[in-house]
Design an enzyme around this catalytic site. Structure first.
Site, PDB file in Angstrom:
ATOM      1  N   GLY A  54      -0.493   4.590   0.122  1.00 48.92           N
ATOM      2  CA  GLY A  54      -1.195   5.798   0.530  1.00 48.92           C
ATOM      3  C   GLY A  54      -0.311   6.575   1.490  1.00 48.92           C
ATOM      4  O   GLY A  54       0.899   6.351   1.560  1.00 48.92           O
ATOM      5  N   GLY A  97       0.840  -1.198   0.000  1.00 48.09           N
ATOM      6  CA  GLY A  97       0.000   0.000   0.000  1.00 48.09           C
ATOM      7  C   GLY A  97       0.872   1.243   0.000  1.00 48.09           C
ATOM      8  O   GLY A  97       1.875   1.304   0.708  1.00 48.09           O
ATOM      9  N   ARG A 113     -19.413  13.966  12.679  1.00 50.99           N
ATOM     10  CA  ARG A 113     -20.011  13.342  11.504  1.00 50.99           C
ATOM     11  C   ARG A 113     -21.204  12.455  11.811  1.00 50.99           C
ATOM     12  O   ARG A 113     -22.193  12.472  11.089  1.00 50.99           O
ATOM     13  CB  ARG A 113     -18.941  12.506  10.800  1.00 50.99           C
ATOM     14  CG  ARG A 113     -17.884  13.365  10.201  1.00 50.99           C
ATOM     15  CD  ARG A 113     -16.785  12.560   9.593  1.00 50.99           C
ATOM     16  NE  ARG A 113     -15.924  13.482   8.858  1.00 50.99           N
ATOM     17  CZ  ARG A 113     -14.832  13.129   8.200  1.00 50.99           C
ATOM     18  NH1 ARG A 113     -14.462  11.866   8.189  1.00 50.99           N
ATOM     19  NH2 ARG A 113     -14.119  14.013   7.566  1.00 50.99           N
TER      20      ARG A 113
END
Lengths: 641, 248
Positions: A43, A41, A331
Site C-alpha cells: 500500500g 505489503g 468522524r
C-alpha cells in the site's frame, strides 16, 4: 518481560526530528547493497518505503497478497491527503495541523510523532507532484484544496474522489522503477504466515505462495510490516476482502507488542447495508460533508419521502448541536450522532437504519455541474449500488467500521519491540491516537514510507552486521522451527473436516463485535463478549470446513486461516476495550459520560498507550502502559460545539 | 431471482477446462454479482465441493482485481463499471449467465476465473513513471499546470489496470492500457522530460509480453470500466513514431 522505550528525542518539539536525524547513524553507501530489507505489503506505506530504501541502495524484497502491488487497499481512499502548505492562506501551519491531529485523536497520541508527521506533510505533496500525481488544480494552475472533518482550514489535496488511487499509483510506479533497475524483487500473491525471530532480533519471514500453496522462507536484515488495518474483524467493513490482521497477529505472537487494539474507527458516511448477504460496506468520502447537509425527520417514525418533508420538519442535528463545525464535526461525533438518531427512531430508508445526506441546497447554490465535478464519481458509485439518483433525492448513509488506529506498538523510529521489525502506516498505532481525522491516513502512510523509515531503518542497519547471503533461509535453525510451527497450524486447520464454511463464524463474530464493541461500549456487555468469543472459536475448530488441500491454490483455505486469527485477535481487542474505562476518540464508554451525554475522557487514569505483550497460548497477555507526556499542548475537552 | 450459471472450471494452466453448470436460487436483486458468486461458493463448500476460484478485493470498483467475462463481455453488460459494481437486478430472472476468465494469451489462467496479469506490471516497470527519487522535489506549486491538463491527465491516470481492454480486443491488444499511462504522464510537465524513452520502452515491453496490435475495433473503449478513450491510442502511436525517428 518487555520494557517500553518510545525513544522520543529530548529538546523542544520543533527540533526533535531534526536533532534525531542528526543522531541516527548512517550506512556507508558502498555497504548498503550488503543489507537486505523485506517489505510486507505494498500500500502507500509499503510501496513508498520499498522504493525509497531501494533508491538508497539497499536490496529490497517486496511481498503482497494481491496479484499486483498496485491493488493494495490504499487505492480505495477517496477524499484526499492533508498537508500544512497554507496554500489557501487561511492561516494554516505545521503547528495547526499538529494540533488538529492531536486534538482529533483525543490526546491519545504522542506529541513528538504527530509533530513530525505535520512537519513532513508538505514534502509529501511535493514528492507526489514530482511523480506526476494529477492533483486538482485551479484555473491559475495552482493546487486546489478542500476542507475535511475536524479542521477549519482548507488543507486537503485531492485528485477527484480517487486520491488514494493516484497516490498509490505514484508509489507503485516508483516501486516498479526499482524493480526494473533490479533493486527490488517483487513477490505478488504471497501472504505472510509467520515471522522468524533469531537471537532476539528479526530474522525473516515465512510466506505462503498463494498460487502453488507452497511455503517459502526469506531472510532479511530488517523486516517492514505495512500490512494495513484490521477492521475486517467486524466481518462487514469498508476494507477490501483480503485485508486482514494475520501478519500483525503473527508478529504479536513472536513478541511484538500490540498497542490500543480497541481503537477502531467507524466511518460516518457509508452506504447502509441492504441485506444479509452483503460482502462489504462501501464508504463514500466524507468530503461529501463539505456540501451535503445531514438530517433526519424531526418526528420519529416519519416515513414520508424526503423531498416532501418541509424544512421546518427536518432535524439538521449536527448543525443544531455543533454550530461551529456543523456537518464537518470529526468522524466519531458524526457517527455516534447518527446512531443516536436511529436508536431514537428517526432513521430513514427501508430498514430505518440510515440518515439523509442532502445535496439539494448545494446543487441549487453552486449548480449541478460544480457538484458533479467535485463528487461525480461518488454519486455514480452510490447510484450503481442503491439504484437511487443522489442528484434528485438525498443519499442515505450510515456508519461502518473503517480504520484501525491501533496496531503494532512502535517507538519513535517506527520499530516494534522486536529489534529490526518495523511497522508502518495503518499497521502501527502511532499517530492518530483514539481517532483519525479524514485525509490523514494517506499522509501518515506516505510520511512513514518516504520520509521517516528510510532514515530510521538505516539507523538500525548501521548497528547490525549484514547477514551472510550464502545460507538458504529455510536451512537456518530459527526458520526450521518457525516452518514446523506453521506446518502444524496448517495441518490442524485442514484436518477439522467439519460442515460449516468459515464465513459463518466470521459473520457471527462480526455481529457480536459490532453490537458490543463498536461505537459505544459497556462493562457488562464487554465481559459477556469476552465469554462468547472463545465459544465461537471452539465451534470453529470443531465444525469449520476447509475444502481442498493447503498445498494448492486455495482461496477458501486462505480465508479460513484469516478467520482463525480474527477469532484470537478479537479477544485482545475486547480485552483492551474492557480495560479502557473511559470514553475517548471514536468510542463512547457508557459509564464515562458528561451530564449532557457527551463522551468523557479520563486523563487521570488513561492518559497512556496500552501495549499488550503475548505470554503464550492460553495465558493472559500483559498490559503495559506507555504514559503520554504533553509538553506543548494543553489537554482540553474535545469540543466541537 | 433464480439463475443458471455456466462457469469456466480449470484446475491450472496445463489442464484443460470446461464450463460447468450450477443453479442459484432465491437471489435478492440488490446483491452484487460477486456476492451471488459468494453464495454459490458457500453452497459448494457446504456440499463438500470445490468452490469456484475468482479474484476480487475492494468490491467498490477501484482496485481492478475482479475482471471476469460475463456473457462474453469483460465486466459484464453495464457500461462504465466493474464486475463488483454489477448488481443482480440488472439481469432477467431465470437468465442463463456464462462466466469465463479473461481470454488473453498474455494472461495465463491460474485456476477457474483467476488469471495472471503480471504482464501489465512488466509494461509499467519498463517506463510507466517519472524517473524521480524520493526527496529533493521542488515545491508542489513551483510549476503551474493548467486545470485542463490536470483534468485530462486524470482522465487517463484513473486506469485501474484490470485488463478488460485486452480481453475485449480481438487482437488481445493492451494498447488502451499502455496509451492511458503514456497520455497521463506526457500531459504533465514532470513527465514530459522523458516522453521519448517512455513510449519506446513501454511499447517494446508490450510487444515482448505478447500483446497484439490495435486495428481500431474500439471494443476496448466500449468495455473500459473507467471510460478511457481510444483516441489515446492514436496519441501514443503518434508519440511512438516521433520518438522512434528522433530519439538517440
Amino acid at each position: 518481560m518487555i520494557t517500553l522505550d518510545a525513544k522520543i528525542p529530548s529538546g523542544p518539539l520543533v527540533d526533535k526530528w531534526e536533532n534525531h536525524r542528526h543522531d541516527l547513524r548512517l550506512v556507508n553507501p558502498t555497504n548498503k547493497s550488503k543489507y537486505h530489507v523485506l517489505v510486507v505489503g505494498t500500500g502507500l506505506a509499503g510501496s513508498s518505503a520499498a522504493a525509497s530504501l531501494a533508491e538508497l541502495g539497499y536490496n529490497v524484497s517486496c511481498f503482497c497478497l494481491q496479484d499486483s502491488p498496485r491493488r493494495a487497499h490504499s487505492i480505495a481512499a477517496q477524499g484526499g491527503i492533508n498537508a500544512a502548505k497554507n496554500y489557501a492562506n487561511d492561516n494554516d501551519s505545521i503547528y495547526r495541523l499538529f494540533y488538529d491531529t492531536i486534538k482529533g485523536g483525543d490526546f491519545r497520541s504522542r506529541e513528538a510523532n504527530v509533530y513530525r508527521l505535520a512537519q513532513v506533510s508538505g514534502h509529501i505533496i511535493d514528492q507526489c507532484v514530482a511523480q506526476g500525481v494529477p492533483f486538482a488544480r485551479d484555473y491559475g494552475g495552482a493546487l486546489e484544496t478542500r476542507s475535511f472533518g475536524g479542521a477549519q482550514v482548507s488543507r486537503t489535496f485531492y485528485a477527484r474522489g480517487q486520491t488514494g488511487q493516484q497516490l498509490l499509483i505514484g508509489a507503485y510506479s516508483a516501486l516498479m522503477r526499482q524493480v526494473h533497475l533490479g533493486k527490488i524483487k517483487l513477490f505478488p500473491r504471497r501472504e505472510m504466515l509467520d515471522l522468524v525471530v533469531e537471537d532476539g532480533r528479526v530474522g525473516g519471514i515465512v510466506v505462503r505462495n498463494m498460487i502453488t500453496g507452497q511455503m517459502e522462507s526469506y531472510a532479511g536484515d530488517a523486516v517492514i510490516l505495512a500490512t494495513g488495518g484490521y477492521t475486517n474483524v467486524f466481518d462487514l467493513s469498508t476494507n477490501a476482502q483480503a485485508s486482514n490482521v494475520s501478519a500483525l497477529w503473527a508478529a504479536y505472537k513472536r513478541g511484538a507488542c500490540f498497542a490500543n487494539p480497541c481503537y477502531t474507527q467507524i466511518h460516518p458516511t457509508c452506504i447502509p447495508r441492504s441485506g444479509s448477504h452483503q460482502s462489504k460496506l462501501v464508504l463514500m468520502s466524507e468530503s461529501l460533508r463539505n456540501d451535503g447537509r445531514i438530517w433526519v425527520p424531526r418526528k420519529a417514525g416519519d416515513k414520508r419521502p424526503p423531498n416532501t418533508i418541509p424544512g421546518e420538519e427536518r432535524f439538521y442535528y449536527l448543525e443544531e448541536k455543533y454550530p461551529a463545525f456543523g456537518n464537518l464535526v470529526p468522524r466519531d461525533v458524526a457517527s455516534r450522532n447518527a446512531k443516536v438518531m436511529v436508536d431514537q427512531g428517526h432513521g430513514v430508508g427501508p430498514s430505518g437504519v440510515s440518515v439523509y445526506l442532502d445535496f439539494a441546497e448545494a446543487i441549487a447554490r453552486q449548480g449541478e455541474g460544480v457538484i458533479r465535478e467535485k463528487y461525480g464519481n461518488l454519486f455514480e458509485m452510490y447510484q450503481r449500488i442503491t439504484a437511487e439518483n443522489p442528484y434528485e433525492q438525498p443519499m442515505r448513509i450510515y456508519p461502518a467500521p473503517h480504520y484501525a488506529m491501533g496496531g503494532l506498538w512502535v517507538d519513535y523510529n517506527l520499530m516494534t519491540t522486536i529489534p529490526g521489525l518495523f511497522a508502518l502506516g495503518e499497521a502501527n498505532f502511532s499517530d492518530h491516537g483514539a481517532n483519525r481525522l479524514g485525509a490523514s491516513a494517506l499522509m501518515q502512510g506516505l510520511a512513514d514510507g518516504y520520509f521517516i523509515s528510510p532514515y530510521t531503518v538505516s539507523g538500525y542497519l548501521a548497528g547490525v552486521k549484514p547477514k551472510a547471503k550464502k545460507t538458504v533461509a529455510a536451512d537456518l535453525p530459527a526458520f526450521q522451527e518457525t516452518l514446523a510451527a506453521v506446518r502444524q497450524r496448517t495441518e490442524k486447520l485442514t484436518s477439522v473436516n467439519g460442515h460449516t464454511p468459515a464465513n459463518e463464524f466470521h459473520r457471527e463474530l462480526g455481529q457480536l463485535l459490532w453490537d458490543h464493541c463498536g461505537m459505544s461500549r459497556e462493562e457488562a456487555s464487554l465481559q459477556e463478549t469476552l465469554r462468547k468469543i472463545p465459544e465461537i472459536r471452539e465451534r470453529f475448530w470443531k465444525n469449520v470446513r476447509v475444502p481442498g488441500a493447503a498445498a494448492d491454490f486455495n482461496q477458501a483455505y486462505d480465508y479460513a486461516r484469516r478467520v482463525a486469527d480474527y477469532l484470537e485477535f478479537s479477544e485482545l481487542l475486547v480485552k483492551d476495550a474492557l480495560e479502557r474505562r473511559e470514553s475517548c476518540g471514536c468510542h463512547l464508554r457508557v459509564e464515562s459520560q458528561t451530564a449532557e451525554g457527551e463522551a468523557k475522557r479520563d486523563d487521570d487514569h488513561f492518559r497512556h498507550v496500552a501495549a499488550w505483550e503475548y505470554q503464550g497460548e492460553g495465558k493472559a497477555p500483559v498490559r503495559h502502559q506507555e504514559p503520554l507526556e504533553f509538553e506543548t499542548v494543553h489537554l482540553a475537552a474535545r469540543s466541537y460545539k | 431471482m433464480n439463475f443458471t450459471l455456466r462457469v469456466w472450471r480449470q484446475k491450472d494452466n496445463a489442464s484443460p477446462g470446461a464450463l460447468a453448470e450450477y443453479k442459484v436460487q432465491d437471489i435478492t436483486p440488490d446483491i452484487s454479482f460477486l456476492e451471488m458468486l459468494d453464495l454459490l461458493n458457500h453452497d459448494l463448500i457446504s456440499r463438500g465441493e470445490v468452490p469456484v476460484a475468482f479474484d476480487s478485493d475492494c468490491r467498490e470498483g477501484i482496485c481492478g482485481t475482479c475482471c471476469i467475462v460475463i456473457n462474453g463481455r469483460p465486466h459484464g453488460h453495464e457500461h462504465g463499471g466493474t464486475v463488483c459494481q454489477l448488481h443482480m437486478r440488472s439481469f432477467q430472472d431465470g437468465a442463463v449467465i456464462t462466466i469465463e476468465p479473461l481470454r488473453v494469451r498474455s494472461f495465463p489462467i491460474i485456476r477457474d476465473l483467476v488469471v495472471d496479469r503480471s504482464s501489465l506490471d512488466s509494461i509499467i516497470a519498463a517506463g510507466g513513471y517519472v524517473s524521480v527519487k524520493t526527496g529533493g522535489a521542488p515545491d508542489a506549486n513551483a510549476i503551474p499546470i493548467s486545470k485542463e491538463d490536470a483534468e485530462k491527465a486524470m482522465d487517463t491516470a484513473q486506469c485501474i489496470g484490470c485488463g478488460a481492454c485486452a480481453a475485449a480486443c480481438k487482437n488481445a491488444a493492451a494498447m488502451l492500457f499502455v496509451s492511458a499511462k503514456v497520455a497521463h504522464l506526457s500531459r504533465l510537465p514532470q513527465g514530459r522530460v522523458e516522453w521519448k524513452r517512455r513510449v519506446l520502452d513501454m511499447v517494446t515491453a508490450m510487444d515482448q509480453a505478447g500483446f497484439g496490435n490495435c486495428s481500431n475495433e474500439a471494443e476496448c473503449e466500449a468495455t473500459c470500466p473507467k471510460e478511457i478513450k481510444m483516441g489515446n491510442i492514436a496519441g501514443m502511436n503518434s508519440q511512438f513514431l516521433r520518438a522512434a525517428l528522433t530519439h538517440r
